[in-house]
Write a protein that holds these residues in place. Sequence first.
Motif, PDB file in Angstrom:
ATOM      1  N   LEU A   1       0.829  -1.212   0.000  1.00  0.00           N
ATOM      2  CA  LEU A   1       0.000   0.000   0.000  1.00  0.00           C
ATOM      3  C   LEU A   1       0.860   1.257   0.000  1.00  0.00           C
ATOM      4  N   TRP A   2       1.946   1.265   0.777  1.00  0.00           N
ATOM      5  CA  TRP A   2       2.841   2.423   0.755  1.00  0.00           C
ATOM      6  C   TRP A   2       3.506   2.569  -0.613  1.00  0.00           C
ATOM      7  N   THR A   3       3.886   1.467  -1.222  1.00  0.00           N
ATOM      8  CA  THR A   3       4.489   1.524  -2.562  1.00  0.00           C
ATOM      9  C   THR A   3       3.507   2.090  -3.578  1.00  0.00           C
ATOM     10  N   GLU A   4       2.260   1.643  -3.514  1.00  0.00           N
ATOM     11  CA  GLU A   4       1.252   2.151  -4.443  1.00  0.00           C
ATOM     12  C   GLU A   4       0.998   3.629  -4.216  1.00  0.00           C
ATOM     13  N   ALA A   5       1.014   4.086  -2.964  1.00  0.00           N
ATOM     14  CA  ALA A   5       0.803   5.516  -2.687  1.00  0.00           C
ATOM     15  C   ALA A   5       1.935   6.348  -3.275  1.00  0.00           C
ATOM     16  N   VAL A   6       3.158   5.880  -3.154  1.00  0.00           N
ATOM     17  CA  VAL A   6       4.295   6.607  -3.742  1.00  0.00           C
ATOM     18  C   VAL A   6       4.180   6.629  -5.258  1.00  0.00           C
ATOM     19  N   ASN A   7       3.773   5.520  -5.859  1.00  0.00           N
ATOM     20  CA  ASN A   7       3.623   5.473  -7.320  1.00  0.00           C
ATOM     21  C   ASN A   7       2.528   6.414  -7.804  1.00  0.00           C
ATOM     22  N   VAL A   8       1.440   6.549  -7.027  1.00  0.00           N
ATOM     23  CA  VAL A   8       0.360   7.482  -7.392  1.00  0.00           C
ATOM     24  C   VAL A   8       0.887   8.904  -7.437  1.00  0.00           C
ATOM     25  N   GLU A   9       1.701   9.278  -6.448  1.00  0.00           N
ATOM     26  CA  GLU A   9       2.239  10.637  -6.427  1.00  0.00           C
ATOM     27  C   GLU A   9       3.240  10.849  -7.552  1.00  0.00           C
ATOM     28  N   GLN A  10       4.005   9.810  -7.874  1.00  0.00           N
ATOM     29  CA  GLN A  10       4.941   9.938  -8.995  1.00  0.00           C
ATOM     30  C   GLN A  10       4.199  10.138 -10.306  1.00  0.00           C
ATOM     31  N   ARG A  11       3.171   9.333 -10.510  1.00  0.00           N
ATOM     32  CA  ARG A  11       2.409   9.477 -11.760  1.00  0.00           C
ATOM     33  C   ARG A  11       1.700  10.822 -11.845  1.00  0.00           C
TER      34      ARG A  11
ATOM     35  N   ALA B   1       7.814  15.749  -4.507  1.00  0.00           N
ATOM     36  CA  ALA B   1       8.060  16.071  -3.106  1.00  0.00           C
ATOM     37  C   ALA B   1       7.186  15.224  -2.186  1.00  0.00           C
ATOM     38  N   MET B   2       5.894  15.126  -2.537  1.00  0.00           N
ATOM     39  CA  MET B   2       4.982  14.332  -1.712  1.00  0.00           C
ATOM     40  C   MET B   2       5.347  12.852  -1.787  1.00  0.00           C
ATOM     41  N   ALA B   3       5.848  12.415  -2.954  1.00  0.00           N
ATOM     42  CA  ALA B   3       6.255  11.016  -3.095  1.00  0.00           C
ATOM     43  C   ALA B   3       7.399  10.703  -2.139  1.00  0.00           C
TER      44      ALA B   3
ATOM     45  N   VAL C   1      15.771   4.640  -6.489  1.00  0.00           N
ATOM     46  CA  VAL C   1      15.427   5.245  -7.775  1.00  0.00           C
ATOM     47  C   VAL C   1      15.213   6.747  -7.635  1.00  0.00           C
ATOM     48  N   LEU C   2      14.559   7.187  -6.538  1.00  0.00           N
ATOM     49  CA  LEU C   2      14.225   8.600  -6.376  1.00  0.00           C
ATOM     50  C   LEU C   2      15.401   9.440  -5.892  1.00  0.00           C
ATOM     51  N   GLU C   3      16.501   8.820  -5.467  1.00  0.00           N
ATOM     52  CA  GLU C   3      17.667   9.568  -5.009  1.00  0.00           C
ATOM     53  C   GLU C   3      18.419  10.143  -6.201  1.00  0.00           C
ATOM     54  N   ASN C   4      19.199  11.193  -5.914  1.00  0.00           N
ATOM     55  CA  ASN C   4      20.089  11.730  -6.940  1.00  0.00           C
ATOM     56  C   ASN C   4      21.224  10.740  -7.200  1.00  0.00           C
ATOM     57  N   LYS C   5      21.847  10.824  -8.344  1.00  0.00           N
ATOM     58  CA  LYS C   5      22.860   9.854  -8.727  1.00  0.00           C
ATOM     59  C   LYS C   5      24.011   9.761  -7.737  1.00  0.00           C
ATOM     60  N   PRO C   6      24.536  10.867  -7.200  1.00  0.00           N
ATOM     61  CA  PRO C   6      25.663  10.713  -6.254  1.00  0.00           C
ATOM     62  C   PRO C   6      25.297   9.956  -4.974  1.00  0.00           C
ATOM     63  N   GLN C   7      24.018  10.002  -4.555  1.00  0.00           N
ATOM     64  CA  GLN C   7      23.618   9.365  -3.305  1.00  0.00           C
ATOM     65  C   GLN C   7      23.040   7.963  -3.496  1.00  0.00           C
ATOM     66  N   ARG C   8      22.942   7.480  -4.731  1.00  0.00           N
ATOM     67  CA  ARG C   8      22.289   6.191  -4.945  1.00  0.00           C
ATOM     68  C   ARG C   8      23.099   5.027  -4.378  1.00  0.00           C
ATOM     69  N   ARG C   9      24.412   5.111  -4.476  1.00  0.00           N
ATOM     70  CA  ARG C   9      25.217   4.006  -3.962  1.00  0.00           C
ATOM     71  C   ARG C   9      25.105   3.916  -2.436  1.00  0.00           C
ATOM     72  N   ALA C  10      25.135   5.070  -1.771  1.00  0.00           N
ATOM     73  CA  ALA C  10      24.981   5.045  -0.314  1.00  0.00           C
ATOM     74  C   ALA C  10      23.604   4.522   0.076  1.00  0.00           C
ATOM     75  N   ARG C  11      22.573   4.921  -0.687  1.00  0.00           N
ATOM     76  CA  ARG C  11      21.227   4.424  -0.404  1.00  0.00           C
ATOM     77  C   ARG C  11      21.142   2.917  -0.656  1.00  0.00           C
ATOM     78  N   SER C  12      21.889   2.422  -1.611  1.00  0.00           N
ATOM     79  CA  SER C  12      21.906   0.977  -1.867  1.00  0.00           C
ATOM     80  C   SER C  12      22.511   0.218  -0.693  1.00  0.00           C
ATOM     81  N   GLN C  13      23.561   0.776  -0.115  1.00  0.00           N
ATOM     82  CA  GLN C  13      24.160   0.136   1.052  1.00  0.00           C
ATOM     83  C   GLN C  13      23.186   0.104   2.220  1.00  0.00           C
ATOM     84  N   ASP C  14      22.440   1.205   2.411  1.00  0.00           N
ATOM     85  CA  ASP C  14      21.427   1.206   3.473  1.00  0.00           C
ATOM     86  C   ASP C  14      20.364   0.150   3.210  1.00  0.00           C
ATOM     87  N   ALA C  15      19.974   0.009   1.948  1.00  0.00           N
ATOM     88  CA  ALA C  15      18.957  -0.987   1.608  1.00  0.00           C
ATOM     89  C   ALA C  15      19.443  -2.399   1.875  1.00  0.00           C
TER      90      ALA C  15
END
Length: 912
Positions: free
Chosen positions: A750-760, A765-767, A790-804
Amino acid sequence: MAVPDFMSREAPPNYIAGLGRGATGFTTRSDLGSVADDGGAALATAQAAAQGKGKRERDDDDFNQYEDPDNETGLFNGTPYEREDEEADRIYREVEQKMDERRRARREAKEKEELEKFRKEKPKIQEQFADLKKGLKTMSEDEWASIPEVQDMVRKRGQKKVKVDEVYGERLTSMPDTILLSNIAQTQFATSLDTAEQSLGVEGTSTDFNLFREARDRVLGVKLDQAADSVQGQTNVNSKGYLTDLGSVEIKSDTEISDIKKARTLLQSVIQTNPKHGPGWIAAARLEEVATKLAAARDIIGRGCEACPESEDVWLEAARLNNPDAAKVILANAVRHLPQSVNIWMRAKVLETDRKVQKRILRRALEYIPNSVAIWKAAISLEEDSEDAKVLLSRAVECVPLSVELWLALANLETYQKAQTIINKALKANPTSHEVWLAGAKLEEQNNTQERVEKLIKAAVARLRQKGAMLDREQWLKEAIQCEKEGFLGICKAIIKETVSLDVEEEELKTTLLDDAENTAKEGAIATARLVHEHAISLYPNDEDVWQAAAFFEKEKGTKESLEKLLEKAVEDVPEIELLWLMWAKDKWLSGDVDGAKAILQRGFDANPNSEEIWLAAIKLEIETKEYENAKTFLAQARQRVDSDRVWMKSAVLERILKNYDEALQIVEGGIKKFPTFEKLWIMKGQILQDDKKDFEKARIHYALAVKTLPKSIVLWKLASNLEEQLGVSVKARAILERARILNPKNADLWTEAVNVEQRAGNAAMAKVLLAKGIQECPSSGSLWCLSIVLENKPQRRARSQDAMRSCDNDPQVIVTIARLFWSERKSDKARNWFQRAVKINPDLGDSWAWWYKFECSHGTKEQQQEVIEKCTNESPHHGPEWQIELKRLENIGKPTSEILKIVSTKLKNNL
């Protein structure tokens, strides 16, 4: 009045004034400790104490250093030392230790301070030049080269200083002309001989050029010997490459030479102090060998042979260091001292090249060591005639009856009847050897007597158990695997039958057998694993798990014929197991025999008339082959006989395929009345109204009723939100998802679908805000972390991947996203490895296969693309966000997995 003479004199010893009048002297406690009224004795003691006081004070330190602390003197010297005294002393010691610990830090700090103060006053030399050493780092090579050489100041002290003239500098003395002329004459080459020299040369009394030639030959010979001597001491010079060998002579460094000298001294001491110690002689000889002094090494080991004639190692080392001819003589002397040494005889045999001489040596050795298996084997291996080998083996088993290997070798050379007799004799000599029993069983199997094989194995198990030499079940299983490798499947089967159930509880036997079959299959012993499955089936003929395990084993490791044979036997023995009918029918269908598959399912109907799985399989087969009328007939009969929710759903699906939407809607509504809690019927009705009939108002009413009836159905909430979003009412779509999250807290979908609704909707910002809340509520959700990357900027994507990866380790969705990240960075090898890791973790996730195939289409070869297709087809995935959408589309029903893979891969976009 004159003063009495005694008044100027010193008082006599022990004098006390007034003692004659009855006066008594006194002492203080500082003198003796207590007053004692003992007349003159006490006074004498006081005086002695007064006179010796000064001396005791001077000698007190010297006296106390020899005093025994355990021997108390003084007041308590006569009291006994009791347990209370010991306890008191212990307490005092502990107090002193405690006080010492308390003062330690202060004492160490003071010592450290004093040491620092001392270092400041008198620093070390290296500390004085520390700042200068740091400056050496910045010096260039030219500055290093310009540093002057250190002069020898010691010698210059004893030399007289040369007087230097103020005008001309250092004074020089000219050399006489006679010295210059003589030096010139010595350096010039003479081109002629005078008369005296010519006469001497003719007579040959002064110059002998042969001496020069002989000296040159000797020097060259020494160098050749050093270059040509091998480890065995063989001196053979290569006439074409001896100059190259001379160039390869190792020149020891000064350090190595020093170490060799030290070791030589040490080893020399060892062999002198203990000349009977063989390892010392060997080490000394090897040291000389390392130092390239082979002659010295031979001399040392020769003296070692004389000093240690009973040491086998010394003789063998001497043979190694000498050339073959000398080694033969050495070994001949060795066998005189050690005729029982097997190694010496075997070494003597190796040195000989003539086969006859080798035989003679070994037979001579057998006279001294008739019980040596190694010598018997070596002697037998030299025999070329099988009859001669038989004779030797017959004698060998008499001399060494406990050698199983010799018995078996003799049995292999004999005929069947004689081999049986030999095996029986071997069993009498070695009743606890399972190798002999197995050899007898192999003999019987080679002569096609399977019944005797089983009897022998059964007798072997009983006899070994009786003798206390029984192998455990794991060892027997290894023997069975070895028999399979050698081609004795009969013995393998007998071993499994008799030993696989040993020492296993009845409750654990089934699980143990299935585990054994799986483990042996992993080792590559397919036949053994199949026999274990057969044994399990014989023990549990009606067990569904055993039959399924055997069927899956044949499907994975066996052939098509073996699988069909097993399934045919299975449906005859246990017809009530539905899975076996379905596996057999599917195998027929995949092989292209549709009629055979239908016939099998018909037989399954007869055996299980009310089986839902068989009905659905038959219906699926009719739909796949586009026999829609037969499928409708089957579905109508199934709704009457089985009447299950899945049958009603399949009926509606078939009507949708045929585009009979009204009939499909009617069937779905009838199914909802019968099964109001079956989620898929509610979903299908909404899809018919929304997608097929385009009746959005009725679809909205239906979804409102559906989520009210099934509030825990996440799919219905998402469909209701998608409908509002499709109609352009994003506010209502958000409200529906928010209400769903209230009724279903901590749901990542449900949270994933809510984020996708805001993206579409373009509200990035709300997403991000919703994504942060979703991760906070569902920290281990792979889908949310994928959106976060996916929503992170390119320089921060690797750090976000490590957190994931830290939050949800081994989640296939996160791993696929990281692979896509490597893909975007053009790191193809890493991306491929991560895609492979994702499909290995969860092969049922179709989206992972689609992403991998899309990647290979861009960066891989045709072979790599085909490999992905084949692996995906074998796994046949059924889940995944995009995979399920395409899999359940009406136009994709009946398409193979490879087509679905290509369709899904074309709709994916790598937006990283």
